[in-house]
Design a protein around this motif. Structure first.
Motif, mmCIF file in Angstrom:
data_model
loop_
_atom_site.group_PDB
_atom_site.id
_atom_site.type_symbol
_atom_site.label_atom_id
_atom_site.label_comp_id
_atom_site.label_asym_id
_atom_site.label_seq_id
_atom_site.Cartn_x
_atom_site.Cartn_y
_atom_site.Cartn_z
ATOM 1 N N SER A 6 -16.494 28.342 7.927
ATOM 2 C CA SER A 6 -16.887 27.100 7.250
ATOM 3 C C SER A 6 -18.201 26.572 7.817
ATOM 4 O O SER A 6 -19.011 25.994 7.106
ATOM 5 C CB SER A 6 -15.801 26.035 7.441
ATOM 6 O OG SER A 6 -14.584 26.494 6.927
ATOM 7 N N ALA A 7 -18.387 26.754 9.098
ATOM 8 C CA ALA A 7 -19.625 26.317 9.742
ATOM 9 C C ALA A 7 -19.930 27.261 10.902
ATOM 10 O O ALA A 7 -19.034 27.920 11.434
ATOM 11 C CB ALA A 7 -19.483 24.885 10.261
ATOM 12 N N VAL A 8 -21.188 27.337 11.238
ATOM 13 C CA VAL A 8 -21.602 28.113 12.410
ATOM 14 C C VAL A 8 -22.298 27.154 13.369
ATOM 15 O O VAL A 8 -23.200 26.402 12.960
ATOM 16 C CB VAL A 8 -22.534 29.277 12.033
ATOM 17 C CG1 VAL A 8 -23.053 29.985 13.273
ATOM 18 C CG2 VAL A 8 -21.806 30.266 11.122
ATOM 19 N N ILE A 9 -21.833 27.147 14.595
ATOM 20 C CA ILE A 9 -22.440 26.296 15.629
ATOM 21 C C ILE A 9 -23.284 27.190 16.532
ATOM 22 O O ILE A 9 -22.826 28.250 16.973
ATOM 23 C CB ILE A 9 -21.346 25.592 16.468
ATOM 24 C CG1 ILE A 9 -20.496 24.686 15.573
ATOM 25 C CG2 ILE A 9 -21.972 24.793 17.618
ATOM 26 C CD1 ILE A 9 -19.258 24.119 16.272
ATOM 27 N N LEU A 54 -16.598 33.997 18.159
ATOM 28 C CA LEU A 54 -17.970 33.961 18.672
ATOM 29 C C LEU A 54 -18.578 35.344 18.690
ATOM 30 O O LEU A 54 -17.882 36.350 18.710
ATOM 31 C CB LEU A 54 -18.027 33.300 20.049
ATOM 32 C CG LEU A 54 -17.557 34.018 21.304
ATOM 33 C CD1 LEU A 54 -18.653 34.930 21.878
ATOM 34 C CD2 LEU A 54 -17.210 32.971 22.368
ATOM 35 N N ARG A 55 -19.875 35.332 18.658
ATOM 36 C CA ARG A 55 -20.637 36.573 18.737
ATOM 37 C C ARG A 55 -21.814 36.361 19.683
ATOM 38 O O ARG A 55 -22.597 35.423 19.505
ATOM 39 C CB ARG A 55 -21.164 36.951 17.350
ATOM 40 C CG ARG A 55 -22.041 38.190 17.363
ATOM 41 C CD ARG A 55 -22.509 38.571 15.965
ATOM 42 N NE ARG A 55 -23.453 39.675 16.025
ATOM 43 C CZ ARG A 55 -23.099 40.954 16.128
ATOM 44 N NH1 ARG A 55 -21.836 41.303 16.182
ATOM 45 N NH2 ARG A 55 -24.020 41.901 16.202
ATOM 46 N N VAL A 56 -21.904 37.209 20.678
ATOM 47 C CA VAL A 56 -23.068 37.190 21.565
ATOM 48 C C VAL A 56 -24.181 37.946 20.837
ATOM 49 O O VAL A 56 -23.950 39.048 20.338
ATOM 50 C CB VAL A 56 -22.722 37.854 22.917
ATOM 51 C CG1 VAL A 56 -23.970 38.067 23.770
ATOM 52 C CG2 VAL A 56 -21.706 36.991 23.680
ATOM 53 N N CYS A 79 -24.755 32.235 22.129
ATOM 54 C CA CYS A 79 -23.845 32.854 21.140
ATOM 55 C C CYS A 79 -23.894 32.123 19.813
ATOM 56 O O CYS A 79 -24.446 31.025 19.713
ATOM 57 C CB CYS A 79 -22.405 32.870 21.665
ATOM 58 S SG CYS A 79 -21.679 31.242 21.890
ATOM 59 N N PHE A 80 -23.342 32.781 18.811
ATOM 60 C CA PHE A 80 -22.997 32.154 17.535
ATOM 61 C C PHE A 80 -21.519 31.777 17.625
ATOM 62 O O PHE A 80 -20.709 32.576 18.108
ATOM 63 C CB PHE A 80 -23.098 33.148 16.375
ATOM 64 C CG PHE A 80 -24.438 33.772 16.141
ATOM 65 C CD1 PHE A 80 -25.344 33.194 15.265
ATOM 66 C CD2 PHE A 80 -24.773 34.975 16.750
ATOM 67 C CE1 PHE A 80 -26.568 33.792 15.005
ATOM 68 C CE2 PHE A 80 -25.995 35.586 16.498
ATOM 69 C CZ PHE A 80 -26.904 34.999 15.628
ATOM 70 N N ILE A 81 -21.154 30.607 17.139
ATOM 71 C CA ILE A 81 -19.741 30.224 17.081
ATOM 72 C C ILE A 81 -19.375 29.943 15.625
ATOM 73 O O ILE A 81 -19.975 29.081 14.980
ATOM 74 C CB ILE A 81 -19.467 28.947 17.914
ATOM 75 C CG1 ILE A 81 -19.783 29.207 19.389
ATOM 76 C CG2 ILE A 81 -18.001 28.499 17.757
ATOM 77 C CD1 ILE A 81 -19.770 27.949 20.253
ATOM 78 N N GLY A 82 -18.415 30.698 15.122
ATOM 79 C CA GLY A 82 -17.877 30.425 13.789
ATOM 80 C C GLY A 82 -16.699 29.474 13.932
ATOM 81 O O GLY A 82 -15.905 29.599 14.870
#
Lengths: 109, 109
Positions: A6-9, A54-56, A79-82
């Motif tokens: 829904s969002a990426v932080i 999360l994705r590094v 990182c990306f946080i979904g």
């Protein structure tokens, strides 16, 4: 996973030195701190009924995100946080089982 | 601070590569993970009424701890954690005040 979120932080850290060339462990203090913050974010989100992944970033993903989002050169993205409401039929990631007694040592290793 | 602590916890991380020579950010994943664990330890301890402090090792402090405690060469020590019941007259560390609205950006930095 991120695509469906829904969002990426994108957490950002003002990093004065090159994170890949630390002279000493204290140069990684900011990196350590932001991961403590990310853990808090995960715990808070989970407590509110959200799910996170999360994705590094690999390869040029950080630079791509910097270009798209316009964050400054002196900010590092760990990182990306979904984040979103988990599917109802989601199977939680199974934690690796450990024997705590084997992991905790008293007075000496 | 550590000297007066009821106990000192030494978190240890099995680190396959040299933490001071990461080739890429993923080489710091274990370091990121252990700091998430340390945050959980701090939150849990605080919830139980304990107080914690920490010190990131400087100079030869890690090697000294390794010698005294006998933990293996392939374990990395991110910090010393002092834990105990806080003094009743303790003044909590004042957090730096930030304006959250200035820190959170939507869609673009």
């Amino acid at each position: 996973m991120l695509f469906d979120a829904s969002a990426v932080i994108i957490p950002l850290l003002k990093q004065k030195t090159d994170i890949l060339q630390p002279e000493n462990i204290s140069h990684l203090n900011g990196f350590a701190s932001i991961w403590c913050s990310i853990e808090n974010l995960f715990l808070s989100a989970t407590a509110e009924g959200y799910g996170c992944n999360l994705r590094v970033p690999l390869g040029n993903e950080e630079e791509y995100a910097r270009k798209v989002l316009g964050f400054p050169e002196d900010y590092f993205m760990p990182c990306f946080i979904g984040i979103g409401k988990p599917h109802k039929d989601i199977v939680p990631v199974k934690q690796k089982e450990i024997n705590i007694k084997e992991r905790i040592h008293w007075d000496t290793f």
